[in-house]
Design an enzyme around this catalytic site. Sequence first.
Site, PDB file in Angstrom:
ATOM      1  N   THR A  83       9.865  -7.455 -12.559  1.00 56.72           N
ATOM      2  CA  THR A  83       9.327  -8.808 -12.677  1.00 56.72           C
ATOM      3  C   THR A  83       8.330  -9.075 -11.565  1.00 56.72           C
ATOM      4  O   THR A  83       8.625  -8.834 -10.390  1.00 56.72           O
ATOM      5  CB  THR A  83      10.471  -9.841 -12.601  1.00 56.72           C
ATOM      6  N   GLN A 119      -6.684  -1.043   5.424  1.00 61.04           N
ATOM      7  CA  GLN A 119      -7.326  -1.614   6.617  1.00 61.04           C
ATOM      8  C   GLN A 119      -8.779  -2.015   6.372  1.00 61.04           C
ATOM      9  O   GLN A 119      -9.434  -2.504   7.281  1.00 61.04           O
ATOM     10  CB  GLN A 119      -7.306  -0.594   7.764  1.00 61.04           C
ATOM     11  N   HIS A 126      -0.533  -7.984   3.359  1.00 62.01           N
ATOM     12  CA  HIS A 126      -0.187  -8.460   4.707  1.00 62.01           C
ATOM     13  C   HIS A 126      -1.154  -7.978   5.791  1.00 62.01           C
ATOM     14  O   HIS A 126      -1.031  -8.366   6.953  1.00 62.01           O
ATOM     15  CB  HIS A 126       1.274  -8.145   5.065  1.00 62.01           C
ATOM     16  N   ALA A 180       0.819  -1.215   0.000  1.00 61.63           N
ATOM     17  CA  ALA A 180       0.000   0.000   0.000  1.00 61.63           C
ATOM     18  C   ALA A 180       0.854   1.266   0.000  1.00 61.63           C
ATOM     19  O   ALA A 180       0.452   2.291  -0.554  1.00 61.63           O
ATOM     20  CB  ALA A 180      -0.945  -0.006   1.206  1.00 61.63           C
ATOM     21  N   THR A 181       2.039   1.200   0.577  1.00 62.60           N
ATOM     22  CA  THR A 181       2.922   2.377   0.558  1.00 62.60           C
ATOM     23  C   THR A 181       3.247   2.752  -0.884  1.00 62.60           C
ATOM     24  O   THR A 181       3.158   3.923  -1.279  1.00 62.60           O
ATOM     25  CB  THR A 181       4.235   2.080   1.321  1.00 62.60           C
ATOM     26  N   SER A 217      -3.161  -3.752   0.556  1.00 60.73           N
ATOM     27  CA  SER A 217      -1.952  -4.425   1.036  1.00 60.73           C
ATOM     28  C   SER A 217      -2.281  -5.865   1.427  1.00 60.73           C
ATOM     29  O   SER A 217      -3.246  -6.110   2.152  1.00 60.73           O
ATOM     30  CB  SER A 217      -1.412  -3.677   2.259  1.00 60.73           C
ATOM     31  N   ASN A 264      -5.955   3.303  10.360  1.00 66.17           N
ATOM     32  CA  ASN A 264      -5.136   2.235  10.936  1.00 66.17           C
ATOM     33  C   ASN A 264      -4.956   2.362  12.443  1.00 66.17           C
ATOM     34  O   ASN A 264      -4.743   1.369  13.127  1.00 66.17           O
ATOM     35  CB  ASN A 264      -3.776   2.174  10.238  1.00 66.17           C
ATOM     36  N   CYS A 316       2.430   5.069  17.910  1.00 65.30           N
ATOM     37  CA  CYS A 316       1.681   4.299  16.933  1.00 65.30           C
ATOM     38  C   CYS A 316       2.415   4.162  15.629  1.00 65.30           C
ATOM     39  O   CYS A 316       2.289   3.180  14.925  1.00 65.30           O
ATOM     40  CB  CYS A 316       0.297   4.906  16.705  1.00 65.30           C
TER      41      CYS A 316
HETATM   42  C1  LIG Z   1      -0.274  -0.897   6.590  1.00 64.81           C
HETATM   43  C2  LIG Z   1      -0.828   0.319   5.932  1.00 64.81           C
HETATM   44  C3  LIG Z   1      -0.151   0.938   4.873  1.00 64.81           C
HETATM   45  C4  LIG Z   1       1.175   0.446   4.366  1.00 64.81           C
HETATM   46  O1  LIG Z   1       1.035  -0.758   3.681  1.00 64.81           O
HETATM   47  P1  LIG Z   1       2.311  -1.612   3.257  1.00 64.81           P
HETATM   48  O2  LIG Z   1       1.741  -2.666   2.373  1.00 64.81           O
HETATM   49  O3  LIG Z   1       2.901  -2.135   4.515  1.00 64.81           O
HETATM   50  O4  LIG Z   1       3.227  -0.690   2.515  1.00 64.81           O
HETATM   51  C5  LIG Z   1      -0.730   2.044   4.306  1.00 64.81           C
HETATM   52  N1  LIG Z   1      -1.907   2.526   4.738  1.00 64.81           N
HETATM   53  C6  LIG Z   1      -2.579   1.964   5.751  1.00 64.81           C
HETATM   54  C7  LIG Z   1      -3.888   2.530   6.183  1.00 64.81           C
HETATM   55  C8  LIG Z   1      -2.062   0.848   6.381  1.00 64.81           C
HETATM   56  O5  LIG Z   1      -2.726   0.294   7.394  1.00 64.81           O
END
Ligand SMILES: *Cc1c(COP(=O)(O)O)cnc(C)c1O
Length: 384
Positions: free
Chosen positions: A242, A182, A204, A74-75, A202, A154, A328
Amino acid sequence: MSIKSAYMDYQSTTPLDERVLAAMMPYLTEKFGNPHSAEHRFGWEAEAAVDVAREQVAAVIAATPKGITFLSGATEANNLVLKGVMEVWGRSRPHLITVATEHKCVLEAAAACARAGYRLTVLPVGEDGLIDLSQLEDTMDGETALVSVMAVNNEIGVIQPLAEIGAMCREHGVLFHTDAAQAYGKIPLDVEAMNIDFMSISAHKIYGPKGVGALYRRQDRLTAIAPQMHGGGQEGGLRAGTQAPALVSGFGKAADLCAVEMVQEQGRLSIMRKRLVRGIAQAAPGMKINGHHDLRWIGNLNVNFPGIDGDRLFADIRGLAVSSGAACASAIAGPSYVLDAIGLPEKDAKSSVRIGIGRFTTDEEIDFAIDKVSEAVSKQGGCE
Ligand SMILES: *Cc1c(COP(=O)(O)O)cnc(C)c1O
């Protein structure tokens, strides 16, 4: 047998679901091909896996698979959309709007846009953590290219009114991006019905592997983005490099599981959450929920204990893996800017605890959390 520790930090990351790992394994072992190799079977089978995952990830938000671009998380998605949209629209529409409680990566990407010469508005939120829609509308003008508002926060878990924001943006001809890291797979999201032009996701945060995510982009001339990574033209030229079939397959499987189990999981979590809140409130009747009480993701409980010393509290609940209001953003010291944005005084921010529950949380862990927090608060003579 009583437990000695419990993972209750599901907003920071989630454990990998075993079923996800199983889906990934073939692509870490015998099916090792490069999905971009068009000449042989090794490439084709890897490519097929990426195609399946693209459909699985898209289906959760009622999107077309073509709209999904896989990337590292997500970053990266947030950086790509903010910088990429401003690069395309910057001359005619140099204005970008976001919100004070966004994830650091949105705020920092927006700050980079401001340094590049674009006009940036950072909207405040109310004590409930929500934006004011009429203020958003007043802030939009003929130069506004993009509005970026997260789905679920988050830290405090509040859910922004996405459908209303989407409708407003569409009416004013402004593009709408939401960071749904989230929210995706946890609450129902529909990119068409909610008029969402871009969404960051994201893996994870939904029991998938770390290091993979997606950007959804509505397929339209107006939503063109300038790539920020140049190379071999993968992902329709939007994100060179890739593809990682193992990570992407795991992401697809994780997305699919979320869709299939969403209702059941919400039911289970809401029962656990009620018990957790009731249990802690019994020992600490002064406990206050940070942010809106109802418009929030049930897997997030963020509370403060008036009159309680935060440092002592955290020292006493060791073993309970939770996140503090004092750190946090973990790598960044000092009270949380999100709690500051909802107007929480510093001492209450310091006594704030974010307890995150999810798919693998057990009743035993809920009991452990209640006991730990109750003991720690009682030790300080209870909260005000
Ligand atoms: C965890 C999170 C991110 C970052 O995601 P990554 O996949 O770890 O780069 C961005 N925005 C929110 C709201 C998140 O909870």
